[in-house]
Design a protein around this motif. Structure first.
Motif, PDB file in Angstrom:
ATOM      1  N   LYS A 172       0.833  -1.193   0.000  1.00  0.00           N
ATOM      2  CA  LYS A 172       0.000   0.000   0.000  1.00  0.00           C
ATOM      3  C   LYS A 172       0.878   1.257   0.000  1.00  0.00           C
ATOM      4  CE  LYS A 172      -4.404   0.810   2.234  1.00  0.00           C
ATOM      5  NZ  LYS A 172      -5.079   0.643   3.541  1.00  0.00           N
ATOM      6  N   GLU A 173       1.887   1.215   0.855  1.00  0.00           N
ATOM      7  CA  GLU A 173       2.795   2.361   0.951  1.00  0.00           C
ATOM      8  C   GLU A 173       3.523   2.585  -0.364  1.00  0.00           C
ATOM      9  OE1 GLU A 173       5.208   3.431   3.973  1.00  0.00           O
ATOM     10  OE2 GLU A 173       3.530   3.611   5.377  1.00  0.00           O
ATOM     11  N   MET A 218       2.715   9.359  -5.806  1.00  0.00           N
ATOM     12  CA  MET A 218       3.266  10.670  -5.518  1.00  0.00           C
ATOM     13  C   MET A 218       4.422  11.019  -6.460  1.00  0.00           C
ATOM     14  SD  MET A 218       3.078  11.481  -1.548  1.00  0.00           S
ATOM     15  CE  MET A 218       3.029   9.856  -0.872  1.00  0.00           C
ATOM     16  N   PHE A 224      19.627  25.848 -35.762  1.00  0.00           N
ATOM     17  CA  PHE A 224      18.639  26.915 -35.892  1.00  0.00           C
ATOM     18  C   PHE A 224      19.043  27.994 -36.893  1.00  0.00           C
ATOM     19  CE2 PHE A 224      17.890  25.109 -31.671  1.00  0.00           C
ATOM     20  CZ  PHE A 224      16.601  24.693 -31.888  1.00  0.00           C
ATOM     21  N   LYS A 253      19.046  20.233 -38.967  1.00  0.00           N
ATOM     22  CA  LYS A 253      18.610  19.716 -37.664  1.00  0.00           C
ATOM     23  C   LYS A 253      19.168  18.324 -37.382  1.00  0.00           C
ATOM     24  CE  LYS A 253      14.779  22.691 -36.831  1.00  0.00           C
ATOM     25  NZ  LYS A 253      14.657  23.388 -38.137  1.00  0.00           N
ATOM     26  N   LYS A 259      -0.427  11.656   3.828  1.00  0.00           N
ATOM     27  CA  LYS A 259       0.005  11.249   2.479  1.00  0.00           C
ATOM     28  C   LYS A 259      -1.145  11.335   1.490  1.00  0.00           C
ATOM     29  CE  LYS A 259       3.857   8.093   2.939  1.00  0.00           C
ATOM     30  NZ  LYS A 259       4.198   6.682   3.125  1.00  0.00           N
ATOM     31  N   ILE A 274      -1.810  14.802   0.547  1.00  0.00           N
ATOM     32  CA  ILE A 274      -0.826  15.349  -0.398  1.00  0.00           C
ATOM     33  C   ILE A 274      -1.113  14.838  -1.806  1.00  0.00           C
ATOM     34  CG2 ILE A 274       1.608  15.362  -1.052  1.00  0.00           C
ATOM     35  CD1 ILE A 274       2.238  15.283   1.945  1.00  0.00           C
ATOM     36  N   ALA A 275      -1.372  13.515  -1.873  1.00  0.00           N
ATOM     37  CA  ALA A 275      -1.633  12.916  -3.184  1.00  0.00           C
ATOM     38  C   ALA A 275      -2.860  13.560  -3.828  1.00  0.00           C
ATOM     39  CB  ALA A 275      -1.856  11.406  -3.031  1.00  0.00           C
ATOM     40  N   MET A 331      -2.023  16.949  -5.115  1.00  0.00           N
ATOM     41  CA  MET A 331      -1.268  16.905  -6.364  1.00  0.00           C
ATOM     42  C   MET A 331      -2.177  16.601  -7.537  1.00  0.00           C
ATOM     43  SD  MET A 331       2.358  15.258  -5.694  1.00  0.00           S
ATOM     44  CE  MET A 331       3.693  16.368  -5.342  1.00  0.00           C
ATOM     45  N   THR A 387      12.911  31.763 -36.341  1.00  0.00           N
ATOM     46  CA  THR A 387      12.754  30.595 -35.482  1.00  0.00           C
ATOM     47  C   THR A 387      11.285  30.460 -35.083  1.00  0.00           C
ATOM     48  OG1 THR A 387      14.862  31.297 -34.584  1.00  0.00           O
ATOM     49  CG2 THR A 387      13.801  29.448 -33.520  1.00  0.00           C
ATOM     50  N   GLU A 414       9.023  29.486 -38.083  1.00  0.00           N
ATOM     51  CA  GLU A 414       9.146  28.083 -38.458  1.00  0.00           C
ATOM     52  C   GLU A 414       8.401  27.192 -37.468  1.00  0.00           C
ATOM     53  OE1 GLU A 414      13.093  26.626 -39.051  1.00  0.00           O
ATOM     54  OE2 GLU A 414      12.327  24.650 -39.606  1.00  0.00           O
TER      55      GLU A 414
END
Lengths: 296, 447
Positions: free
Chosen positions: A7-8, A15, A258, A263, B5, B8-9, B12, B98, B101
């Motif tokens: 699980k951890e 994360m 460039f 390229k 945890k 936090i997840a 995110m 640049t 293009e």
């Protein structure tokens, strides 16, 4: 494996996922793509022709290519030792009990925060032959002045190196400082009781114990010096007569990719840059066994 | 611990999805402005855009001093067609290609963009540009031929099809600082001058005032290309198959121009020019004369009102290998649009307007550049009171088209680097010409 552990691990994976995705999209995919591109001759707007290893043979046969590789290595020799040793020195000084320590730390770190383009523009004026403060100072000290710092082929690369050292030495110092602060004070106390001089303390305690950080800094600095582009690009204009002695691998890569629109050839050049960095880093990893101490 | 945890997840995840949403939003924002296919078909038909849905167009260029002129044109069009607004964006020359293009590769070219001879064939060859050959067929089948100089139309013709509306034309002239001439007590340059007069006067100025006579830096279009053609040489042949570096006239022209810097001491050398450029030195009052393209005049006129400068035609070659010794390098830009532009009908109508005499005069009166439309040059030259800027327009008579070829972006950096070696004294001119000839010929052969 316990259920809990799984699980951890899963939570940990989720994360790390944003970073993993970021790395794949921004680093891994472009890397593969670049290697792939290096086997092609580029036409305009995505018309590509497979040419096998032609780009590489052309590259290794051109004299200009060895010149830029030489320039890059020379730049590395100019910048790395001074930056790393200077950084260590500054770090040791900043680690002492002095007044206004945090102010000094901020001052040394400041050049790192400034955009390289701005740094280059300002230094370009400092290096100006007629009005630059560098030549004016030399003149005031009755030293040889009137040097065309950034347009004389003999000094131009050195001038770029000086600017790079100036802007990166503080960053290395801060990294090394964190390494120094990880060293337990008890070692120094014991050494002082045994009557060791400060130089002996530095040599026998500080250096070995900071060596992992030093190794890290050295590797990063060498990589950065081989990848130099911005300072050279900003300081040396293309009508500067010193340009040939300043072109680094990545500068040349920029020109090819460039400006001249090759390229595919440009891609093979970056691949060479990666190979060069890998070789040097590999040598360092072999060499580190001799001087880096991990177990205390 | 576990709760933290998870939080936090969750945080995110929210951040990620939020940024993804923001990405979508930005994308929608970009394509906004009526680029939906429906809006273009709504106004198509007659080819005019006077009615219909509001359309927002963008125009991209690279010269900041032309922004006012471009905006005046956009405004003039908007007045007649209130539903069409054109937003003018100005980039810089060094970034423009640049950027363009990248835009071309991602299919998001601006609605109208400036095109330059150096890059034109690359875009035309790839089928990026919309064909404009029959734009004026309703009025006049030979509209382009009748109203624009041939070389300017030719510049933007590919496989007998026209892909650009000639926008402007430029020439190179001699700009001089009257105060320094007065100080040295010599007469101002005029159309009787030859290379020898220039050298003589420059030496006198250097001697009497200590200031530089001529600021002769290493530059192509405003520099040695002019003397090459004055001496009767050529850069690349007209059919673009051969370089002219081995030609006697070319060598003569190069030798003269480079010599102004390396053989005499009335010009700063190339090292010194790296510290401070030609124009910067001129406006600082360090030098009496310099070559300057007509596009550089706005900078002098607007930013340095106290500088006592004027313009003369370029001095001629006294003993040309062939020709009459007169030449001034001239080039022109064009407006172009993408072949896959979703609003092509509206954009074409705007382009049609930009190619009219009315637009040319607006362009000139707002000081943008010498308009390409025949005999409208004075509308530009009249902007600069008390200055003989007309010299630029006068030189159109014997101007030489700025040479280019499809692979110029590949061979020019080599030529530039080789000639730089001549300037620094590491290479003699004959060897340099040999090397340039070889590298340009190779590239031309591969085109």
């Amino acid at each position: 494996m316990s259920k809990n552990y799984k699980k951890e691990a899963l939570a940990g994976f989720f994360m790390a996922l944003p970073t993993i995705i970021g790395l794949i999209i921004l680093n891994f995919y472009p890397l593969c793509r670049t290697v792939y591109m290096s086997f092609f001759q580029s036409g305009s707007f995505g018309k590509w022709k497979f040419v096998g290893l032609d780009n590489y043979t052309k590259m290794f046969q051109s004299s200009g290519f060895w010149k830029v590789t030489g320039n890059t290595l020379l730049f590395m020799v100019y910048t790395v030792p001074v930056t790393v040793i200077g950084g260590l020195l500054i770090a040791v000084l900043l680690d002492q009990k002095i007044k206004g320590k945090t102010v000094f730390r901020a001052i040394y770190f400041l050049p790192m925060v400034v955009a390289p383009a701005a740094v280059a523009m300002v230094w370009k004026w400092l290096f100006n032959t007629d009005f630059g403060i560098v030549n004016l100072t030399l003149k005031a000290l009755h030293l040889p002045s009137g040097i065309n710092w950034i347009s004389d082929p003999k000094t131009a690369l050195l001038a770029c190196a000086l600017v790079t050292i100036w802007s990166s030495v503080g960053y290395d110092a801060i990294l090394l400082l964190s390494g120094l602060q990880g060293i337990s004070r008890t070692y120094y106390e014991a050494a002082r009781i045994d009557g060791a001089s400060s130089f002996q303390q530095f040599k026998k305690i500080t250096l070995p114990l900071v060596s992992p950080t030093l190794f890290f800094v050295l590797i990063m600095r060498i990589m950065a010096s081989i990848k130099v582009f911005d300072i050279v690009y900003m300081m040396i204009e293309k009508t500067n007569p010193a340009i040939r002695s300043c072109e680094t691998i990545l500068y040349n890569f920029y020109q090819e990719t460039f400006v001249k629109n090759n390229k595919g050839y440009g891609a093979s050049m970056v691949v060479w840059c990666v190979i060069l960095i890998s070789i040097i880093t590999l040598i360092q990893f072999i060499g580190q066994k001799k001087w880096v101490t991990y177990d205390v | 611990m576990k709760g933290k945890k998870a939080r936090i997840a969750l945080g995110m995840a929210i951040c990620l999805s939020a940024s993804a949403l923001a990405g979508c939003g930005a994308k929608e924002g970009n394509t906004e402005g009526g680029s939906t296919p429906e809006s273009s078909s709504a106004v198509s038909g007659s080819g005019t855009a006077s009615e219909g849905k509001p359309v927002k167009l963008t125009m991209l260029g690279w010269e900041i001093y032309q922004q006012a002129g471009m905006e005046a044109l956009a405004e003039a069009y908007h007045e007649e067609h209130p539903n069409v607004t054109i937003e003018v964006q100005i980039s810089t020359w060094s970034e423009y290609w640049t950027k363009l293009e990248a835009m071309a590769n991602s299919g998001s070219l601006p609605d109208i963009f400036w095109m330059h001879t150096n890059e034109f064939s690359k875009y035309a060859d790839a089928g990026m540009l919309a064909e404009l050959t029959d734009l004026y067929d309703e009025e006049d089948k030979d509209y382009f031929k009748n109203n624009f100089p041939d070389n300017l139309v030719g510049n933007f013709t590919y496989d007998d099809k026209i892909y650009g509306i000639p926008k402007d034309v430029d020439t190179v002239a001699l700009v001089y600082n009257k105060d320094i001439f007065d100080e040295a007590g010599v007469a101002y340059p005029d159309d009787t001058w030859t290379w020898d007069t220039l050298v003589e006067v420059s030496e006198t100025i250097k001697e009497k005032t200590g200031k530089y006579g001529m600021l002769a830096d290493d530059t192509e279009q405003e520099g040695w290309l002019n003397t090459i053609y004055q001496a009767g040489g050529f850069y690349i042949s007209e059919d673009k198959t051969k370089a002219g570096f081995e030609d006697e006239g070319t060598k003569k022209g190069l030798k003269e121009y480079i010599g102004w810097q390396t053989e005499h001491d009335f010009s700063p050398n190339q090292k010194e020019f790296s510290d401070l450029g030609r124009v910067e030195r001129f406006v600082a009052g360090e030098g009496a004369m310099m070559n300057l393209g007509s596009w550089g005049i706005n900078n002098l006129y607007i930013n340095y009102p106290d500088l006592n400068w004027d313009v003369a035609v370029l001095p001629k070659c006294p003993d040309p290998v062939k020709g009459d010794g007169r030449a001034s390098i001239s080039n022109g830009l064009a407006y172009a649009t993408a072949a896959d532009n979703p609003n092509l009908d509206v954009v074409k109508d705007v382009l049609k307007f930009l190619g009219t005499k009315e637009a040319a005069v607006i362009h000139g009166e707002n000081g943008a550049a010498i308009p390409a439309f025949n005999n409208t040059g004075d509308s530009w030259a009249n902007n600069y009171e008390g200055k003989n800027v007309k010299a630029y327009v006068d030189q159109l008579e014997y101007s030489v088209q700025f040479p280019y070829s499809k692979s110029k972006s590949a061979w020019y950096p080599e030529v530039e680097a080789t000639l730089l070696e001549v300037y620094s004294g590491n290479l003699d001119l004959d060897k340099a010409c040999e090397q340039c000839q070889q590298v340009v010929d190779e590239n031309l052969a591969a085109e």
